[in-house]
Scaffold this motif. Structure first.
Motif, PDB file in Angstrom:
ATOM      1  N   ALA A 113       0.825  -1.210   0.000  1.00  0.00           N
ATOM      2  CA  ALA A 113       0.000   0.000   0.000  1.00  0.00           C
ATOM      3  C   ALA A 113       0.855   1.253   0.000  1.00  0.00           C
ATOM      4  CB  ALA A 113      -0.935  -0.006   1.212  1.00  0.00           C
ATOM      5  N   VAL A 114       2.054   1.187   0.599  1.00  0.00           N
ATOM      6  CA  VAL A 114       2.920   2.369   0.658  1.00  0.00           C
ATOM      7  C   VAL A 114       4.093   2.281  -0.329  1.00  0.00           C
ATOM      8  CG1 VAL A 114       2.349   2.822   3.055  1.00  0.00           C
ATOM      9  CG2 VAL A 114       4.302   1.355   2.511  1.00  0.00           C
ATOM     10  N   SER A 115       4.252   1.103  -0.977  1.00  0.00           N
ATOM     11  CA  SER A 115       5.395   0.975  -1.882  1.00  0.00           C
ATOM     12  C   SER A 115       5.191   1.716  -3.191  1.00  0.00           C
ATOM     13  CB  SER A 115       5.654  -0.512  -2.168  1.00  0.00           C
ATOM     14  OG  SER A 115       4.522  -1.092  -2.799  1.00  0.00           O
ATOM     15  N   ASP A 116       3.948   2.024  -3.555  1.00  0.00           N
ATOM     16  CA  ASP A 116       3.689   2.733  -4.808  1.00  0.00           C
ATOM     17  C   ASP A 116       3.993   4.214  -4.719  1.00  0.00           C
ATOM     18  OD1 ASP A 116       2.830   0.314  -5.783  1.00  0.00           O
ATOM     19  OD2 ASP A 116       0.709   0.693  -5.306  1.00  0.00           O
ATOM     20  N   SER A 117       4.289   4.691  -3.527  1.00  0.00           N
ATOM     21  CA  SER A 117       4.552   6.126  -3.366  1.00  0.00           C
ATOM     22  C   SER A 117       5.947   6.524  -3.809  1.00  0.00           C
ATOM     23  CB  SER A 117       4.341   6.527  -1.896  1.00  0.00           C
ATOM     24  OG  SER A 117       5.225   5.796  -1.058  1.00  0.00           O
ATOM     25  N   GLY A 118       6.819   5.557  -4.096  1.00  0.00           N
ATOM     26  CA  GLY A 118       8.166   5.881  -4.559  1.00  0.00           C
ATOM     27  C   GLY A 118       9.151   6.182  -3.452  1.00  0.00           C
ATOM     28  N   ARG A 119       8.768   5.984  -2.197  1.00  0.00           N
ATOM     29  CA  ARG A 119       9.673   6.252  -1.087  1.00  0.00           C
ATOM     30  C   ARG A 119      10.683   5.125  -0.925  1.00  0.00           C
ATOM     31  NH1 ARG A 119       5.445   7.571   3.545  1.00  0.00           N
ATOM     32  NH2 ARG A 119       4.256   6.082   2.282  1.00  0.00           N
ATOM     33  N   SER A 120      11.750   5.410  -0.187  1.00  0.00           N
ATOM     34  CA  SER A 120      12.791   4.415   0.031  1.00  0.00           C
ATOM     35  C   SER A 120      12.317   3.360   1.024  1.00  0.00           C
ATOM     36  CB  SER A 120      14.058   5.082   0.565  1.00  0.00           C
ATOM     37  OG  SER A 120      13.809   5.658   1.847  1.00  0.00           O
ATOM     38  N   LEU A 121      13.050   2.252   1.053  1.00  0.00           N
ATOM     39  CA  LEU A 121      12.708   1.186   1.985  1.00  0.00           C
ATOM     40  C   LEU A 121      12.829   1.640   3.427  1.00  0.00           C
ATOM     41  CD1 LEU A 121      14.465  -1.849   0.248  1.00  0.00           C
ATOM     42  CD2 LEU A 121      12.027  -1.331   0.284  1.00  0.00           C
ATOM     43  N   SER A 122      13.840   2.464   3.705  1.00  0.00           N
ATOM     44  CA  SER A 122      14.024   2.948   5.085  1.00  0.00           C
ATOM     45  C   SER A 122      12.858   3.813   5.517  1.00  0.00           C
ATOM     46  CB  SER A 122      15.337   3.731   5.181  1.00  0.00           C
ATOM     47  OG  SER A 122      16.439   2.917   4.847  1.00  0.00           O
ATOM     48  N   ALA A 123      12.360   4.660   4.598  1.00  0.00           N
ATOM     49  CA  ALA A 123      11.221   5.523   4.947  1.00  0.00           C
ATOM     50  C   ALA A 123       9.970   4.683   5.187  1.00  0.00           C
ATOM     51  CB  ALA A 123      10.986   6.539   3.833  1.00  0.00           C
ATOM     52  N   MET A 124       9.746   3.686   4.343  1.00  0.00           N
ATOM     53  CA  MET A 124       8.577   2.818   4.555  1.00  0.00           C
ATOM     54  C   MET A 124       8.698   2.035   5.849  1.00  0.00           C
ATOM     55  SD  MET A 124       7.617   1.386   0.742  1.00  0.00           S
ATOM     56  CE  MET A 124       9.227   0.673   0.438  1.00  0.00           C
ATOM     57  N   ASN A 183      11.130  -3.741  10.440  1.00  0.00           N
ATOM     58  CA  ASN A 183      12.546  -3.782  10.072  1.00  0.00           C
ATOM     59  C   ASN A 183      12.693  -3.570   8.572  1.00  0.00           C
ATOM     60  OD1 ASN A 183      15.103  -5.425   9.165  1.00  0.00           O
ATOM     61  ND2 ASN A 183      15.387  -4.975  11.334  1.00  0.00           N
ATOM     62  N   ARG A 184      13.809  -2.950   8.171  1.00  0.00           N
ATOM     63  CA  ARG A 184      14.018  -2.655   6.754  1.00  0.00           C
ATOM     64  C   ARG A 184      14.091  -3.934   5.921  1.00  0.00           C
ATOM     65  NH1 ARG A 184      17.971  -2.065   2.996  1.00  0.00           N
ATOM     66  NH2 ARG A 184      17.810  -0.287   1.557  1.00  0.00           N
ATOM     67  N   ARG A 185      14.692  -4.992   6.470  1.00  0.00           N
ATOM     68  CA  ARG A 185      14.781  -6.241   5.721  1.00  0.00           C
ATOM     69  C   ARG A 185      13.410  -6.876   5.524  1.00  0.00           C
ATOM     70  NH1 ARG A 185      20.087  -9.300   8.327  1.00  0.00           N
ATOM     71  NH2 ARG A 185      21.635  -7.704   7.752  1.00  0.00           N
ATOM     72  N   THR A 186      12.525  -6.749   6.535  1.00  0.00           N
ATOM     73  CA  THR A 186      11.169  -7.277   6.397  1.00  0.00           C
ATOM     74  C   THR A 186      10.414  -6.549   5.301  1.00  0.00           C
ATOM     75  OG1 THR A 186      11.160  -7.832   8.753  1.00  0.00           O
ATOM     76  CG2 THR A 186       9.029  -7.750   7.635  1.00  0.00           C
ATOM     77  N   VAL A 187      10.553  -5.226   5.274  1.00  0.00           N
ATOM     78  CA  VAL A 187       9.889  -4.436   4.236  1.00  0.00           C
ATOM     79  C   VAL A 187      10.416  -4.818   2.857  1.00  0.00           C
ATOM     80  CG1 VAL A 187       9.532  -2.094   3.360  1.00  0.00           C
ATOM     81  CG2 VAL A 187       9.408  -2.538   5.812  1.00  0.00           C
ATOM     82  N   ALA A 188      11.747  -5.008   2.758  1.00  0.00           N
ATOM     83  CA  ALA A 188      12.332  -5.384   1.467  1.00  0.00           C
ATOM     84  C   ALA A 188      11.826  -6.747   1.009  1.00  0.00           C
ATOM     85  CB  ALA A 188      13.852  -5.382   1.571  1.00  0.00           C
ATOM     86  N   LYS A 189      11.683  -7.710   1.941  1.00  0.00           N
ATOM     87  CA  LYS A 189      11.203  -9.045   1.568  1.00  0.00           C
ATOM     88  C   LYS A 189       9.779  -8.992   1.036  1.00  0.00           C
ATOM     89  CE  LYS A 189       9.796 -11.949   4.681  1.00  0.00           C
ATOM     90  NZ  LYS A 189       9.740 -12.932   5.793  1.00  0.00           N
ATOM     91  N   TYR A 190       8.898  -8.248   1.719  1.00  0.00           N
ATOM     92  CA  TYR A 190       7.511  -8.191   1.277  1.00  0.00           C
ATOM     93  C   TYR A 190       7.363  -7.347   0.023  1.00  0.00           C
ATOM     94  CZ  TYR A 190       5.647 -10.599   5.346  1.00  0.00           C
ATOM     95  OH  TYR A 190       5.332 -11.556   6.282  1.00  0.00           O
TER      96      TYR A 190
END
Length: 547
Positions: A307-318, A325-332
């Motif tokens: 839902a927030v990945s389409d905004s173009g923000r970085s993984l750290s911001a999401m 965790n940043r790695r969890t966000v990157a995996k999903y």
């Protein structure tokens, strides 16, 4: 008095055997032994030089005219397990040559005395050999056993003052790098004909290589890896030398690309595992489709991240916004569906009980349900495991479920790359069958295997006639890793052809670098480049002298 006579006789016997040694034998005619005695556990020898004519060290004219006499104390190799001290009276002589600038000179006994040295040449050689072979602390321990106590700093001092053998310009030169520590590298030059190291320095700079080649003209062939730095340095320093790209490094570069391709097709690797045979009626796949808390949690996280990945923000911001965790966000974020993120039960590893599972299933169907009896029966058949493993294995049968059989794990990308780069006649049956299933499923890996075997055939036959066509096939394979390899080989085409067709290679370099790393570890990695150079070069010549 008896004790003194005993010590005197023991010292005389020790010196008698000592005189037959390499130290005393050459100069018995030039030295007269006056007295031998033992004091404080040390064999002492009083001697003086004979009245012989001695040549001036400058002009070579002989002289017997004595200016004065003085006593020198020399340490010699131990005799009978006791240190030896020689008190030698020598003469200082006049030089009567009118044109010689030296007025007086001290006589030296060949094989016994050296100017400004208080050890015999044999003992000094022993100290130097201990320093070369064992360096500081190890050399000091050995010399202490040999009754020549020296500190570790003194041992290193004697090592660093040793002269390196004179450098002879080699016909075939090997150039390679080695790791000093972390990301700091050094360069080693080896004479490929004599297999001896020539030079060693810190860094792997093209200008250093070019400067050495300019100062040592005459190198005809240079063996190296695919390094652009060494290629440029050799071209600048010895433009007429034939450059040879080493066969081992060529194959290593191809193997690295094969491993990258296998990693890129990681999703195809489970196809190498054979399909499990159905046992009982297949259970309803409730373990996969059931709405468990873990699956609900994975679905919620997947929807929140996308839902927030389409905004173009970085993984750290999401990650900060969602509190994850940043790695969890990157995996999903990488996953195409939420089912990919559900934790799967890993395959059960094989155990020593696996060969007996069919027997246990058969005995259970025959009516034997006691784990102790089943354990005794398979123990008689050769099973050496514990009773509890049998009890756990038949536990599913008590609930009406089949015995859990081990499932083979998919191979890793590195394992697949090793299978591909191994000659077919050296592969096992398991690897051959796994590759057959994998190639049927993944044509890219099948194409990679064909190209790897073509290059291996060129190396075996030492024929580079098919190299241009092979490079075109790499570029047409639509595999980025192989296309990059083709570009690198085209830039170094002449050296690659020499590496395939000629017998020159960098095998000598690799062996010397292995020896160099061993010396580094012996010195606990604390050796600087100057000390490392002394040990590596001198030890190679020492091994050649005493094989």
């Amino acid at each position: 008095m008896a004790i003194a006579n005993c010590c005197r006789n023991s010292a005389t016997r020790a010196l008698g055997s000592h005189r037959q040694s390499q130290t005393w034998a050459p100069h018995l005619d030039a030295v007269r032994v006056e007295r031998v005695w033992s004091a404080g556990g040390v064999v002492r020898v009083a001697a003086c030089t004979r009245e012989l004519t001695v040549a001036c060290p400058d002009c070579g004219r002989g002289s017997v005219r004595v200016h004065s006499r003085y006593s020198r104390t020399l340490a010699d190799v131990a005799a009978g397990g006791r240190p030896v001290l020689v008190s030698l009276t020598v003469r200082r002589l006049f030089c009567d040559a009118p044109r010689c600038g030296r007025r007086t000179f001290a006589e030296q006994v060949k094989g016994l005395t050296v100017r400004y040295q208080r050890r015999s040449p044999l003992l000094q050689q022993l100290v130097e050999m201990a320093a070369v072979l064992l360096a500081g602390r190890g050399g000091a321990r050995l010399l202490r056993i040999l009754k020549t106590p020296l500190s570790r700093t003194s041992v290193l001092f004697h090592l660093m003052r040793m002269r390196l053998p004179s450098t002879v310009t080699p016909r075939v030169l090997g150039v390679d790098d080695f790791a000093l520590y972390a990301d700091v590298y050094g360069t080693l030059l080896v004479d490929a004909d004599t297999r001896l190291p020539i030079e060693l320095w810190a860094g792997r700079d093209a200008e250093q290589v070019a400067g050495w080649l300019r100062s040592h003209p005459g190198v005809q062939v240079v063996c190296r890896d695919g390094s652009l730095v060494y290629r440029q340095g050799i071209t600048d320093g010895a433009p007429d030398a034939v450059q040879v790209s080493d066969r081992f490094h060529l194959w290593q570069g191809l193997s690295k690309r094969v491993s990258d391709i296998a990693a890129a097709h990681r999703g195809c690797l489970p196809a190498a595992v054979p399909e499990p045979e159905p046992t009982l009626p297949p259970p309803t796949d409730r373990s996969v489709t059931a709405d468990t808390p873990a699956r609900r949690h994975a679905k919620r996280l997947f929807e929140a991240v996308h839902a927030v990945s389409d905004s173009g923000r970085s993984l750290s911001a999401m990650a900060r916004e969602l509190g994850l965790n940043r790695r969890t966000v990157a995996k999903y974020a990488r996953a195409a569906c939420w089912q990919e993120c559900v934790r799967r039960i890993p395959p059960r590893r094989s155990t020593s009980l696996d060969p007996y599972l069919e027997y246990l299933r058969q005995r259970w169907e025959e009516g034997e349900h006691t784990a102790t009896v089943l354990h005794q029966e398979i123990t008689a058949k050769g099973y050496a495991g514990h009773y509890q493993r049998v009890k756990m294995a038949i536990a599913p049968l008590r609930r009406g479920m089949p015995i859990a059989t081990p499932r083979e794990r998919p191979p890793s990308p590195r394992q697949v790359a090793r299978w591909i780069t191994t000659a077919p006649n050296r592969r096992g049956l398991h690897a051959t069958e796994a590759l057959r299933r994998l190639f049927d499923h993944c044509p890219e890996l099948d194409r990679t295997h064909d190209l790897a075997r073509q290059f291996a055939a060129m190396l075996d036959a030492r024929d580079a006639a098919l190299l241009p066509d092979w490079l075109e096939q790499l570029e047409a394979s639509r595999l980025p890793a192989l296309a990059g390899l083709a570009k690198a080989l085209r830039e170094d085409h002449a050296a690659v052809v020499q590496g395939i067709t000629t017998p020159f290679n960098s095998g000598v370099n690799e062996g010397r670098i292995t020896d160099l790393k061993l010396q580094k570890r012996i010195m606990a990695g604390r050796a600087g480049v100057p000390l490392l150079r002394q040990r590596v070069i001198l030890m190679a010549h020492l091994r050649r002298r005493y094989p």
